[in-house]
Every structure is written in C-alpha cells, then in structure tokens.
Design an enzyme around this catalytic site. Structure first.
Site, PDB file in Angstrom:
ATOM      1  N   HIS A  94       0.841  -1.204   0.000  1.00  7.55           N
ATOM      2  CA  HIS A  94       0.000   0.000   0.000  1.00  7.55           C
ATOM      3  C   HIS A  94       0.878   1.257   0.000  1.00  7.55           C
ATOM      4  O   HIS A  94       2.076   1.185   0.286  1.00  7.55           O
ATOM      5  CB  HIS A  94      -0.931   0.013   1.228  1.00  7.55           C
ATOM      6  CG  HIS A  94      -2.123  -0.892   1.078  1.00  7.55           C
ATOM      7  ND1 HIS A  94      -2.083  -2.224   1.439  1.00  7.55           N
ATOM      8  CD2 HIS A  94      -3.370  -0.676   0.582  1.00  7.55           C
ATOM      9  CE1 HIS A  94      -3.261  -2.783   1.178  1.00  7.55           C
ATOM     10  NE2 HIS A  94      -4.055  -1.870   0.649  1.00  7.55           N
TER      11      HIS A  94
ATOM     12  N   LYS B  60      -0.480   4.954   4.567  1.00  7.36           N
ATOM     13  CA  LYS B  60      -1.295   3.989   5.333  1.00  7.36           C
ATOM     14  C   LYS B  60      -0.629   3.724   6.675  1.00  7.36           C
ATOM     15  O   LYS B  60       0.568   3.430   6.734  1.00  7.36           O
ATOM     16  CB  LYS B  60      -1.443   2.692   4.526  1.00  7.36           C
ATOM     17  CG  LYS B  60      -2.423   1.712   5.155  1.00  7.36           C
ATOM     18  CD  LYS B  60      -2.733   0.579   4.189  1.00  7.36           C
ATOM     19  CE  LYS B  60      -3.646  -0.468   4.797  1.00  7.36           C
ATOM     20  NZ  LYS B  60      -4.985   0.023   5.119  1.00  7.36           N
TER      21      LYS B  60
END
Ligand code: NAD
Length: 253
Positions: free
Chosen positions: A142, A146
């Site tokens: 990701h 995040k």
C-alpha cells in the site's frame, strides 16, 4: 431508479461514490450527510441525519465509525437498507451492525472491490486443493500514508483461507523476530509501504518445485466506489439480513 444517500460525501471515497452514482443510469443521489468539510454537489448535504427530510432507497456509507449511531438510528426508523464500507469499528459497533440487520438489510464489507472478493474465493479453492502440502504466504502493498499493517484485506484473505484448512494456522508477521525454520502450520503475512500504491494483494502457494500465485491490484479508489454502487442496487430490493460481497458474487457467477 434507485435513490441513494451518501454518508461521508465530502471525503475522498464519498466523491468517487457521487461520481459513480451519477454515471450509473439506474442510480441517483438524493442527499449526502457529512459532519465536516465542504464539496459542491447538485444534491443537498446535511451535517447530520437529524436535518434529513427525504427518504432514500439505500444508504452508502464511507465515513467514520463516529457516524454509525446517527446513521443506524435513521435507517432503522425509516427502514432503509445500508451499504456500510467504513472500517475501524469496535467489536461493540460490529455487534450493533449485526443487531440492526435483524430489522433492515445491511451490506457490510471491509473491501468493496469485486476483484478482491473473487480473489478471496479463488484463494479458498486453491487452499482446499494445495493447503495440505503447500506453504501459504500473503504479501500486501500500500501507499506510504497507510498507518495500519497488515491491511484488513490481507487478514480477510488469511481468515478465509484458514476456514478451509483442517488445522487452524498461526499467522506470522515478523519473521525477523524468530530464528527458526518455517512451521507447516503457518500463514506468513507481509506488508510493503511505498509511494502511491492503491492496494496490491498476493497469495503465494509454495510447494515442492512449483509455486502458484494469485494476485489482485487495485489501480484506483474508484473500484471500491463502483463496488459499493453495485452493492446498493443489489441491496435496495433485499429483505432484512446481513449481506456481503459473496452474495453479490454468487448473483454474478
Ligand atoms: N470498504 C472498502 O472497500 C473501503 C475502501 C476505501 C475506504 N474505506 C473506508 O471508508 C472510510 C472513508 O475513507 P475516505 O478515504 O473517504 O476518508 P476521508 O477521511 O477522505 O472521508 C471521510 C468523510 O467522513 C466524514 N465524517 C467524519 N466523521 C463523520 C461523522 N461523525 N458523521 C458524518 N460524516 C463524518 C468526514 O468529514 C469525511 O468527509 C474509511 O473508514 C476507510 O477505511 C473502505
């Protein structure tokens, strides 16, 4: 025409949902609810459900756990189905969602991408065939903003695979903490963070001299919005109860 209300409409996902509803010939947004921020839409935006006068056919929620009480209160009173996509609920709030589903239809999924939910089904099938003899590892990637790791979707994949295995596996996240050989009964879960990666999930089945890899890449947040709008159209005509992507998939397969 399915009349939609969007909770969290001023947020990133709310914007994509508004666009996705508009581009779908069968759906129309009749109002939004957002406690903060400002975005100019053609539909009215209320700060809370206390101000709402209209009744939609379905609510789509990408907001914050703090919005749950107001939304469920309104939905239960007016018998409106809800597609709940927000993450980060407490165990008590998840219980509250299940309780509400005794009276209204609720679609609840931590990942609204149709592709990810197909990946989960494929991973379960692969685990049934290979699980006894192959080692299973999950890698998720990701963007660098995040904060949580591993992703909720990596855990959804691991939990779904676990259901199909004879023996409950142990999840191993930090191999650098242990100096020992891999046990058979493990699922390794690994997180990569960098750049603007929207979300990638890879399930590796590693056997003797052969490897099977299942992969999904989300290339924009729009896939989650499109999934939520599909779910809303499906849910608008359902009886009370708890629904998830598996129900939508089986209506398509
Ligand atoms: N299920 C999925 O597939 C999926 C995919 C992406 C994001 N999400 C989840 O959706 C949620 C929203 O994500 P985002 O990226 O749009 O976040 P965001 O911060 O951009 O948007 C959230 C919006 O909710 C509003 N909000 C906050 N508290 C509220 C309240 N009490 N009442 C009403 N509105 C309130 C905020 O003002 C904001 O506009 C997060 O929980 C995220 O993890 C789920």
């Amino acid at each position: 025409m399915v009349k939609v209300a969007i909770v969290g409409c001023n947020g990133k996902m709310g914007f994509f949902v508004a666009e996705s509803v508009e581009s779908n010939p069968w759906t129309q947004t009749i109002f939004g609810v957002d406690a903060f921020g400002e975005k100019k839409y053609d539909f009215p935006v209320y700060k809370s459900f206390d101000e709402v006068t209209e009744k939609p056919d379905v609510i789509i929620d990408f907001s914050n756990p703090a919005a749950l009480d107001g939304m469920l209160g309104y939905a239960l009173k007016n018998r409106v189905p809800c597609v709940i996509c927000t993450t980060g609920y407490s165990a008590e709030q998840v219980e509250q969602i299940h309780k509400a589903a005794e009276s209204i239809a609720i679609f609840y999924s931590g990942n609204m991408s149709l592709g990810i939910n197909l990946l989960i089904e494929l991973a379960k099938q692969a685990a049934k065939v290979l699980g006894d003899s192959f080692d299973i590892e999950i890698v998720e990637k990701h963007h660098n903003l995040k904060v949580d790791a591993p992703s909720g979707t990596a855990l959804m994949l691991a939990d779904a695979i676990s259901e199909t295995l004879e023996q409950e596996p142990q999840y191993v996240y930090n191999r650098q903490c242990y100096r020992k050989k891999r046990e058979k009964n493990e699922i390794g879960i690994h997180s990569v963070r960098g750049g603007t990666i929207v979300g990638e999930h890879e399930v590796i089945f590693a056997g003797h001299d052969e490897v099977v890899t299942l992969t999904h890449q989300a290339q924009s947040k729009e896939v989650f919005a499109a999934g939520a709008v599909n779910a809303a159209v499906f849910l608008a005509s359902q009886e009370s109860g708890m629904y998830h992507m598996g129900n939508l998939l089986s209506s398509k397969i």
